[in-house]
Design a protein around this motif. Structure first.
Motif, PDB file in Angstrom:
ATOM      1  N   ASP A   1       0.995   3.947  -2.767  1.00 53.17           N
ATOM      2  CA  ASP A   1       0.928   5.360  -2.342  1.00 53.17           C
ATOM      3  C   ASP A   1       1.841   6.251  -3.206  1.00 53.17           C
ATOM      4  O   ASP A   1       1.375   7.482  -3.893  1.00 53.17           O
ATOM      5  CB  ASP A   1       0.741   5.544  -0.910  1.00 53.17           C
ATOM      6  CG  ASP A   1       0.198   6.660  -0.267  1.00 53.17           C
ATOM      7  OD1 ASP A   1      -0.657   7.492  -1.142  1.00 53.17           O
ATOM      8  OD2 ASP A   1       0.320   7.093   0.732  1.00 53.17           O
TER       9      ASP A   1
ATOM     10  N   ARG B   1       2.717   2.878   9.562  1.00 52.88           N
ATOM     11  CA  ARG B   1       1.511   2.220   8.825  1.00 52.88           C
ATOM     12  C   ARG B   1       1.234   0.725   9.396  1.00 52.88           C
ATOM     13  O   ARG B   1       0.142   0.309   9.614  1.00 52.88           O
ATOM     14  CB  ARG B   1       1.932   1.924   7.393  1.00 52.88           C
ATOM     15  CG  ARG B   1       1.795   3.301   6.619  1.00 52.88           C
ATOM     16  CD  ARG B   1       1.514   3.012   5.013  1.00 52.88           C
ATOM     17  NE  ARG B   1       1.388   4.517   4.350  1.00 52.88           N
ATOM     18  CZ  ARG B   1       0.551   4.617   3.285  1.00 52.88           C
ATOM     19  NH1 ARG B   1       0.016   3.595   2.880  1.00 52.88           N
ATOM     20  NH2 ARG B   1       0.587   5.738   2.631  1.00 52.88           N
TER      21      ARG B   1
ATOM     22  N   GLN C   1       7.675   5.888   8.473  1.00 50.47           N
ATOM     23  CA  GLN C   1       6.501   5.581   7.801  1.00 50.47           C
ATOM     24  C   GLN C   1       5.849   4.167   7.724  1.00 50.47           C
ATOM     25  O   GLN C   1       4.799   3.761   8.123  1.00 50.47           O
ATOM     26  CB  GLN C   1       6.678   6.225   6.452  1.00 50.47           C
ATOM     27  CG  GLN C   1       5.128   6.783   5.919  1.00 50.47           C
ATOM     28  CD  GLN C   1       5.334   6.795   4.286  1.00 50.47           C
ATOM     29  OE1 GLN C   1       6.258   6.723   3.670  1.00 50.47           O
ATOM     30  NE2 GLN C   1       4.084   7.151   4.000  1.00 50.47           N
TER      31      GLN C   1
ATOM     32  N   ARG D   1      12.254   3.550   1.163  1.00 53.92           N
ATOM     33  CA  ARG D   1      11.008   3.461   1.978  1.00 53.92           C
ATOM     34  C   ARG D   1      11.338   3.838   3.324  1.00 53.92           C
ATOM     35  O   ARG D   1      12.033   3.573   3.912  1.00 53.92           O
ATOM     36  CB  ARG D   1      10.398   1.903   2.056  1.00 53.92           C
ATOM     37  CG  ARG D   1       9.268   1.638   1.631  1.00 53.92           C
ATOM     38  CD  ARG D   1       8.950   0.208   1.776  1.00 53.92           C
ATOM     39  NE  ARG D   1       8.828  -0.381   0.506  1.00 53.92           N
ATOM     40  CZ  ARG D   1       9.262  -1.687   0.107  1.00 53.92           C
ATOM     41  NH1 ARG D   1      10.249  -2.262   0.913  1.00 53.92           N
ATOM     42  NH2 ARG D   1       9.045  -2.115  -1.005  1.00 53.92           N
TER      43      ARG D   1
ATOM     44  N   GLN E   1      -0.786   0.496  12.504  1.00 52.92           N
ATOM     45  CA  GLN E   1      -2.483   0.754  12.130  1.00 52.92           C
ATOM     46  C   GLN E   1      -3.139  -0.706  12.154  1.00 52.92           C
ATOM     47  O   GLN E   1      -4.469  -0.837  12.261  1.00 52.92           O
ATOM     48  CB  GLN E   1      -2.868   1.194  10.879  1.00 52.92           C
ATOM     49  CG  GLN E   1      -1.970   2.819  10.830  1.00 52.92           C
ATOM     50  CD  GLN E   1      -2.856   3.941  11.530  1.00 52.92           C
ATOM     51  OE1 GLN E   1      -4.219   3.652  11.854  1.00 52.92           O
ATOM     52  NE2 GLN E   1      -2.385   4.713  12.405  1.00 52.92           N
TER      53      GLN E   1
ATOM     54  N   GLY F   1       0.833  -1.214   0.030  1.00 51.54           N
ATOM     55  CA  GLY F   1       0.054   0.068   0.110  1.00 51.54           C
ATOM     56  C   GLY F   1       0.850   1.094   0.017  1.00 51.54           C
ATOM     57  O   GLY F   1       0.582   2.204  -0.824  1.00 51.54           O
ATOM     58  N   MET F   2       1.939   1.130   0.886  1.00 51.39           N
ATOM     59  CA  MET F   2       2.727   2.363   0.763  1.00 51.39           C
ATOM     60  C   MET F   2       3.385   2.686  -0.382  1.00 51.39           C
ATOM     61  O   MET F   2       3.575   3.707  -0.925  1.00 51.39           O
ATOM     62  CB  MET F   2       4.057   2.110   1.768  1.00 51.39           C
ATOM     63  CG  MET F   2       3.895   2.563   3.229  1.00 51.39           C
ATOM     64  SD  MET F   2       5.189   2.040   4.144  1.00 51.39           S
ATOM     65  CE  MET F   2       6.480   3.147   3.476  1.00 51.39           C
ATOM     66  N   ASP F   3       3.718   1.483  -1.076  1.00 47.56           N
ATOM     67  CA  ASP F   3       4.589   1.658  -2.545  1.00 47.56           C
ATOM     68  C   ASP F   3       3.581   2.119  -3.538  1.00 47.56           C
ATOM     69  O   ASP F   3       4.022   3.250  -4.483  1.00 47.56           O
ATOM     70  CB  ASP F   3       5.111   0.283  -2.921  1.00 47.56           C
ATOM     71  CG  ASP F   3       6.351  -0.223  -1.969  1.00 47.56           C
ATOM     72  OD1 ASP F   3       6.649   0.772  -1.268  1.00 47.56           O
ATOM     73  OD2 ASP F   3       6.509  -1.661  -2.023  1.00 47.56           O
TER      74      ASP F   3
ATOM     75  N   VAL G   1      -3.216   5.986  -1.708  1.00 46.35           N
ATOM     76  CA  VAL G   1      -3.435   4.572  -1.004  1.00 46.35           C
ATOM     77  C   VAL G   1      -2.977   4.583   0.360  1.00 46.35           C
ATOM     78  O   VAL G   1      -1.805   4.785   0.801  1.00 46.35           O
ATOM     79  CB  VAL G   1      -2.685   3.680  -1.883  1.00 46.35           C
ATOM     80  CG1 VAL G   1      -2.741   2.285  -1.193  1.00 46.35           C
ATOM     81  CG2 VAL G   1      -2.843   3.724  -3.273  1.00 46.35           C
ATOM     82  N   THR G   2      -4.031   4.791   1.430  1.00 40.46           N
ATOM     83  CA  THR G   2      -3.658   4.895   2.784  1.00 40.46           C
ATOM     84  C   THR G   2      -4.134   3.887   3.613  1.00 40.46           C
ATOM     85  O   THR G   2      -5.179   2.906   3.202  1.00 40.46           O
ATOM     86  CB  THR G   2      -4.265   6.101   3.409  1.00 40.46           C
ATOM     87  OG1 THR G   2      -5.857   5.924   3.520  1.00 40.46           O
ATOM     88  CG2 THR G   2      -3.918   7.446   2.387  1.00 40.46           C
ATOM     89  N   ILE G   3      -3.410   3.202   4.657  1.00 39.65           N
ATOM     90  CA  ILE G   3      -3.862   2.322   5.675  1.00 39.65           C
ATOM     91  C   ILE G   3      -5.197   2.766   6.477  1.00 39.65           C
ATOM     92  O   ILE G   3      -6.050   2.091   6.513  1.00 39.65           O
ATOM     93  CB  ILE G   3      -2.767   1.878   6.467  1.00 39.65           C
ATOM     94  CG1 ILE G   3      -3.139   0.635   7.350  1.00 39.65           C
ATOM     95  CG2 ILE G   3      -2.266   2.945   7.447  1.00 39.65           C
ATOM     96  CD1 ILE G   3      -3.170  -0.527   6.492  1.00 39.65           C
ATOM     97  N   GLU G   4      -5.275   4.222   6.410  1.00 39.03           N
ATOM     98  CA  GLU G   4      -6.516   4.599   7.166  1.00 39.03           C
ATOM     99  C   GLU G   4      -7.936   4.227   6.536  1.00 39.03           C
ATOM    100  O   GLU G   4      -8.846   3.866   6.971  1.00 39.03           O
ATOM    101  CB  GLU G   4      -6.319   6.233   7.453  1.00 39.03           C
ATOM    102  CG  GLU G   4      -5.340   6.608   8.475  1.00 39.03           C
ATOM    103  CD  GLU G   4      -4.047   6.482   7.823  1.00 39.03           C
ATOM    104  OE1 GLU G   4      -3.678   6.342   6.853  1.00 39.03           O
ATOM    105  OE2 GLU G   4      -3.070   6.698   8.851  1.00 39.03           O
TER     106      GLU G   4
END
Ligand SMILES: [Fe+2]
Ligand SMILES: [Fe+2]
Ligand SMILES: [Zn+2]
Lengths: 350, 579
Positions: free
Chosen positions: A182, B17, B13, B9, B20, A178-180, A188-191
């Motif tokens: 984003d 993530r 961060q 990366r 969460q 998801g981070m990638d 693209v957020t985890i929230e």
């Protein structure tokens, strides 16, 4: 211990130096494997060599380990083996390999500009639901890791711990993906994924099921429920039917690598759970009673797991090229085959 | 093979993530199977973070180095070059440390079962995976020794022997504290005391001794283990800082940390002190166990960790700590070592008599050592040959101190030894001996914890030594030569016939001491129990009457103490022992 063939005696007949063998290891095959030598009896037991009983007990009377930690009973828990003989070194080799493959896929996608080839609707799906499965894997992780300690042999405990570790790796792989995404595509957020997990109606039966797993107090029930019910129906449904197949059809360069690696790990746990179930069902003295217990567990969990899968239809319907009906049928067939392979009735409990 | 891209990366961060992933349950609350007296704040302190994407390749690389080292060690001929005296003591040491690794892993599981703070859970779990790694590496080390070193006997039934050995069983007892009982107390035992205070001794100082004795593969393995400990120590610290936030936990922390400290000291100091000083042939290290202890335990742990907790409201009286050091000064391990050597027929390794060089080293480190212990060691060396037809144990067992009910080692310091009497489940009055008032305090305040057939010699009382050796299977492949030997030679090894000729009858010092002191029965062995235990455990546990109460308040003989009662007993009604 009665009736077990002593490894040492067997080796002496073959003329090997008996003092250079771990004679307490009762090998499954002719010769003890490295896995067996390095794992067996590292968790001592009053049913093995601790002839003086447990030295340290709980204030409520439970010993260091407690036979009543599971409803199931067998002649000797220490006879159980992981059919794939996973121990720490191959675990790290395989786990690191998974992560390496995913990173290589990300790198390749970026270098070749492959993300641009994904249809918008698939990208939208990834934004909305692509990471939600991370919560499923993470939720299973949190109960597996808590139940590992009570299991009644080293092989069982290590198996549950490594299963948990795989679940955590899988969950985190989704989040990092998801981070990638984003970074590459934005938004693209985890929230947002968490919001879906907590609120979206279609995900709630799944969440309820995963939360219910947190109430399992019997480590053997955890093996059976995860391995014969939740993973084959819901886990494989999400990994293979929701992510892997459609992602391939949508030219997604990374998701299939993530899902395929997770499926490879699931195959290990499937074998482990299957071997475990066969082991308890074929116990000479307790097999019949164990069958009743296992069937009760299945009856208690299967309807909810199937309902969770059914409720996911709206999620599937927003994933381009996903086929809910076919996917559902495939996982049901696989799960029935798995139960049959364990020697269980495939009748679907009401 | 991370690329420029993936390497960029952000670590922070990623952690944000991943953090969460936890959520507040709405449908089902988790059901724990362990109970804790602690309460938890909403916000926990973060331990060192670890994400699998980095963790897995990092551990793999460390594994490759360790496993590669085994081949290198073989090519270098290490098995025959390493010192034999040292290689022998690896038999009990590695196996008890493997148990310790398993205990550390299982500690994580019990802690996770009660700690609700998501921030802490991942660190605990990663530690359990580390501990599985440590078990694999150390069993591999054991296997390598068994396959390659000159005298493998003892390894061949290592796990069987470990469970029954006089010293390693005390280790099983101690390490079990880290995953039974209140999970947070267990967590302090493992993370705050064993890992934070003692891994430097076990995984840094001991490998140094190994290297000096030509065993670099032990050092390679344990250095790799130690490289994971920083994270485990961080888990312990985060746990401590988290529970510290709730004032009602403070008395529990004070109580549990003292108890954890004591039980770990009571086993590790005599055990590791003896191994380090009495099983090293190399005498180039002019730093004694006590000096190392002052550096690692007093300075690095007590002064810079425990004392600092005072600033956060945790008041740990220094008495416990000073007492442990005084016991070392008073000869805790010097008095334990002769007993270990004298019981060589019951051991699964060989012992090497001390030499003039050893005597000189001890005298330099501990002036007056020879006057106090020299005669015993001369006698030991003189009786090493079976021709002498005599066992040091014969003379020693008569006057031997009893074994401590709590820590299971001998009560070697006369001034510290104490006892109490209590009723067993049949209403019979029996005597429990303790090596120290602190061990007595541990037993008194933890009813039901200390179970099993605990006093080593009770069940063997009245048997011939040869009979016990056969019973414990302590024979080599020829069926007559003992596994344990009082010397390292390959000739003049003791056989069962030699032991029979020496004609020694076992007496339990716990039984004889109680008799001599006019106390109720000192034995806690029960022929009628499947495990020989007067105080059983687990399945069918019967509590011993404590605090003058009745025999079980649940009507079924089961312990009726509630956790509240235990907490009250722990912090309030049972005062800290007077010294
Ligand atoms: Fe460890
Ligand atoms: Fe550790
Ligand atoms: Zn003691």
């Amino acid at each position: 211990m009665a009736g077990e063939v002593r490894a040492g005696e067997r080796r002496q007949r073959r003329g090997e130096d008996p003092e250079r063998q771990f004679q307490w290891v009762v090998p499954k095959k002719r010769k003890a494997s490295v896995y067996e030598d390095l794992t067996l009896d590292t968790q001592p037991s009053v049913h093995r060599f601790m002839r003086n009983g447990w030295y340290c007990s709980f204030p409520d009377g439970r010993g260091t380990w407690d036979d009543a930690s599971t409803e199931l009973a067998v002649a000797t828990w220490s006879a159980f083996r992981d059919p794939n003989e996973l121990w720490e070194r191959p675990y790290y080799q395989q786990g690191a390999q998974c992560e390496k493959e995913i990173d290589a896929a990300v790198e390749g996608a970026r270098a070749e500009g492959l993300n641009a080839g994904m249809p918008d609707a698939w990208v939208e799906f990834l934004r909305r639901d692509g990471q939600v499965t991370a919560f499923v894997e993470h939720g299973i992780w949190s109960i597996a890791t808590r139940r590992s300690r009570a299991a009644l042999s080293d092989v069982l405990t290590h198996g549950i711990v490594l299963y948990a570790a795989m679940k955590q790796r899988q969950a985190q792989a989704h989040v990092i993906h998801g981070m990638d995404l984003d970074q590459d595509l934005g938004d693209v957020t985890i929230e947002a994924a968490k919001e879906r997990w907590l609120q979206a109606e279609a995900w709630q039966p799944t969440r309820r099921l995963v939360e219910r797993m947190g109430t399992i107090t019997d480590w053997a029930e955890l093996i059976v429920v995860s391995g014969l019910v939740v993973e084959p129906l819901l886990g494989a449904g999400l990994r293979r039917e929701l992510l892997l197949r459609p992602a391939l059809a949508n030219a997604d360069p990374v998701t299939p690598v993530i899902a395929r690696n997770a499926q490879r790990e699931w195959a290990w746990w499937r074998d482990f759970s299957q071997a475990f179930t066969e082991f308890v069902l074929t116990d000479e003295e307790h097999g019949a009673a164990n069958r009743d217990i296992v069937e009760r567990w299945l009856a208690s969990w299967e309807p909810e797991a199937r309902a969770a899968v059914d409720a996911l239809e709206p999620v599937f319907s927003t994933a381009p090229r996903a086929d809910f009906a076919a996917g559902r049928e495939a996982v049901v067939i696989d799960q029935e085959a798995l139960k049959a392979a364990c020697g269980l009735s495939t009748e679907v409990p009401a | 093979m991370a690329t420029q891209q993936t390497r960029r990366r952000s670590v922070t961060q990623t952690h944000e993530r991943v953090a969460q992933l936890g959520w507040k349950r709405s449908y089902h609350e988790p059901v724990p199977i362990y109970d804790t007296r602690y309460v938890f704040p909403d916000k926990a302190k973060d331990p060192m973070k670890q994400v699998m994407r980095d963790y897995l390749p990092m551990q793999l690389e460390k594994d490759e180095r360790v496993y590669g080292g085994f081949d290198a060690a073989l090519r270098a001929g290490m098995p025959t070059k390493a010192d034999e005296r040292w290689l022998q003591i690896m038999k009990p040491l590695i196996l008890i440390l493997v148990y310790a690794e398993g205990a550390a892993g299982r500690c994580m599981s019990v802690v996770m079962d009660v700690v609700p703070n998501e921030e802490l859970l991942n660190g605990y779990h990663v530690q359990f995976v580390d501990e599985v790694r440590h078990i694999g590496m150390q069993m591999n080390l054991a296997r390598w020794y068994a396959k390659n070193t000159p005298d493998p006997a003892g390894w061949h039934k290592g796990q069987e022997y470990m469970a029954e050995n006089l010293f390693t069983r005390a280790g099983v007892n101690m390490f079990s504290h880290s995953f039974t009982g209140d999970p947070i107390a267990a967590g302090f035992t493992m993370m705050t005391v064993i890992e934070t205070a003692f891994t430097n001794v076990a995984f840094v100082a001991l490998p140094d001794v190994a290297t000096r004795n030509g065993d670099f593969i032990q050092a390679t393995t344990y250095s790799s283990v130690q490289s994971d400990e920083a994270r485990h120590i961080s888990n312990g610290y985060a746990t401590m800082l988290t529970v510290l936030q709730e004032p009602e936990n403070i008395p529990l922390i004070q109580h549990d940390l003292q108890q954890a400290w004591w039980i770990v000291h009571a086993f590790v100091d005599p055990f590791v002190g003896t191994i380090m000083e009495y099983f090293s042939t190399d005498r180039s290290d002019e730093e004694s166990y006590l000096t190392k202890w002052d550096r690692w335990i007093r300075d690095d742990w007590y002064r810079s960790y425990v004392e600092q907790l005072g600033k956060m409201g945790v008041d740990i009286p220094p008495a416990m700590f000073e007492r442990a050091r005084e016991r070392l000064v008073a000869g805790l391990h010097h008095k334990t070592a002769p007993l270990a050597f004298a019981t060589w027929p019951l051991a699964f390794w060989k012992f090497d008599p001390l030499t003039q060089t050893d005597f000189e080293w001890f005298e330099r480190q501990y002036p007056g050592w020879y006057d106090e212990y020299g005669a015993t060691w001369e006698a030991y060396a003189a009786l090493a040959d079976p021709e002498e037809n005599a066992l040091l144990l014969s003379g020693l067992l008569d006057g031997a101190p009893p074994f401590c009910f709590t820590c299971m080692l001998a009560c070697v310091l006369d001034d510290d030894m104490c006892h109490r009497t209590c009723q067993d489940r049949h209403g019979v009055e029996r005597t429990r001996f303790y090596c120290s008032p602190e061990c007595k305090w541990l037993d008194e305040t933890n009813p039901g914890r200390y179970t099993g057939d605990r006093n080593y010699f009770d069940k063997h009382h009245g048997k011939a030594l040869s009979e016990v050796i056969v019973e414990l299977g302590l024979l080599r492949a020829d069926g007559k030569t003992l596994v344990g030997q009082p010397h390292l030679r390959t000739d003049r090894m003791w056989t069962l016939d030699d032991i029979r000729a020496a004609d020694l009858q076992i007496t339990s010092p716990n039984i004889t001491t109680a008799e001599a002191m006019g106390l109720p029965c000192g034995s806690w062995h029960d022929e009628g129990d499947p495990f020989g235990a007067v105080q059983g455990d687990g399945n069918g546990f019967q509590p011993v009457t404590l605090y003058g109460g009745g025999g079980g308040t649940n009507g079924d003989g089961r312990n009726g103490y509630s956790l509240d009662d235990l907490a009250a007993a722990a912090v309030g009604s049972t005062p800290w022992v007077k010294l």
